[in-house]
Design a protein around this motif. Sequence first.
Motif: not given
Length: 619
Positions: A484-491, A522-530
């Motif tokens: 996916i378009i990378p998403v930044t996740l901050s925790f 950085v989240l780069q890929s996810v299960p395709h259905d999401l």
Amino acid sequence: MSDIIRMLPESVANQIAAGEVVQRPASAVKELLENTIDAGATEVRLIVKDAGKTLIQVTDNGCGMSEGDARMCFERHATSKIQTAHDLFSIRTLGFRGEALASIASVAQVELKTKKERDEIGTQLIIEGSEVKSHAPVNTSNGTSIQVKNLFYNVPARRNFLKSNTSELKYILEEFYRVALVHPDVGFTLYNQDKVMFQLHSANLRQRIVSLFGMNYNQRLVPVEQQTNMVNISGFIGKPEFAKKTRGEQYFFANGRFIRNPYLHHAVEAAFRELIPKDSYASYFLYLEMDPANIDVNIHPTKTEINFTDSKSIYAILQAAVRQALGKFNLTTVIDFEQELSMDVPPLKPGQVIRQPQITVNPEYNPFEKKKEFQPSLRFDNPGKFTGSQGGRENFSHDLHRELNIPPAPLADLIDKLGTGSSPGLGLEFGTENHELFQVANSFIVTETPKGLMIIDQQSAHERILYEEMLDSGSNDNNLSSKIIPVTLSFSPDDAVLLKDLLGDFKTLGFEITEFGNNDFVLQSVPHDLGHTDFHGAVEHALESIKNELPGKNAVKNQLIAKALAKSTAVKRGSNLKKEELEDLFRRLFNCRIPELSPYGKPVFFVLSFDELNKKFKS
Ligand code: ADP
Ligand code: MG
């Protein structure tokens, strides 16, 4: 008869006291950090190795100690902070019991170096298990440096009792935040395994919160300010829309001391009520200042639980202050989370007992015998997956049932329970004829089967599908995740520590998350259905479910995570689905190993038999 009562040796008495004061590395960190503040330090360095089990070192530029005090400070009840009982009512320092250093030195190998500014030369003291090994002059800079090595080296039972480094480090971080949050003007550096984990410069409170919890906190914070005769309240609350699924940053401080007070917590929660979903938590950093005479700090040995002489008034003032802050920033009217509310299962609270689904057991029953009847007649795009996994199917079912705490239940019974009366079989023997799918109330999928009317709950169905597909994606060659378009996740740092540990588990589920430093990922890929989902919320929800794992339940982590992710990312009731989406959902559901139950054990569908329909219309 001779007397049998005698005084305990000092070292034994100290060890007993240590049981109370030093439970784990984090407790030593807390005491040492507090001492630096009491000593007026403006720069403090904390070094930990192996989560403090091997080394805790605290260095400050505070007032330092004279040679005599350097020796004295390790004696029990040796303190420079109070002299008479009367002083107890006007305490402004963090320590006053004079027990911390004595306790620490009784259960570790301690080296102290200290020097007062006016002295030419400093003092070095080495103590092991309360025993002074060396006491000598030393060249050292102004201030104090204490090394605590091999904590509990002489109390193996306690050492064995310590948790994993990840957990112990989390406790240390928590103590570090608490001190750093009360003293934004003091610079703190934290080294973990020789790497800088935090470098906090002297700053204001907002900057300090941001440097501890991440840049995105800046836009989340709303100031709180309330001055009354009884108490002054200041600090920040997090905007309601940033409420988190994890009970994250909730801090009360009274007169510069971190406190736990469920009653005051309730006051803040009450002010937030109706602004945030039920299972979310608002952040707050609230500072109460009052006459020390109105606080009793001594009711708990580690002093986080305190009593106020007039808690009721403080409750009212606090709640009003938070309400006012929310009102001022116009935050009270803008949020509509009705939909959100309906979609989430509240995470298990620690200690909450799971009620077992009431299902009758037939130990002879083999659910797969019956299911085979309808398999060949269903048309799948990928029949290989279905037939090829027969062996694994049984295991999986077994796992699932164990995980849900239910015995492998006769599915027919289950359907009976749901009021279909459709036995034998499940009423699922589809023919090769066309079966059209309809969506009703944007929530249910209805279709005809030879036995009756099948009604599927789209949300539970999608949860089941995602759950199985995620668990499969790691073991399958055809990895189902897509970039996916990378998403930044901050925790928050403690969530970040937890997540780092779980990256591998997430990866097996199709979530490729990489560290980006500073608690960012950085989240780069996810299960395709999401598709477009609130990934941050989903990951947070998954972390929460790991935290709430019942002790001793030994649940498999990636199953817990998959469940939580499936829950938060599945299509919800109330979403309109196109014809192709209905068909896709239907096909994938019956490609699942356990289509009839959601990962949380809820029924996914039932069949209203024609018999029953007939009965309804009989006069
Ligand atoms: P308490 O803080 O309750 O007085 P401690 O055992 O923590 O008891 O410390 C004992 C005494 O040692 C303190 O009262 C203080 O005088 C001195 N001391 C401890 N740490 C430091 C430090 N970092 N700098 C200067 N003095 C210190
Ligand atoms: Mg102290």
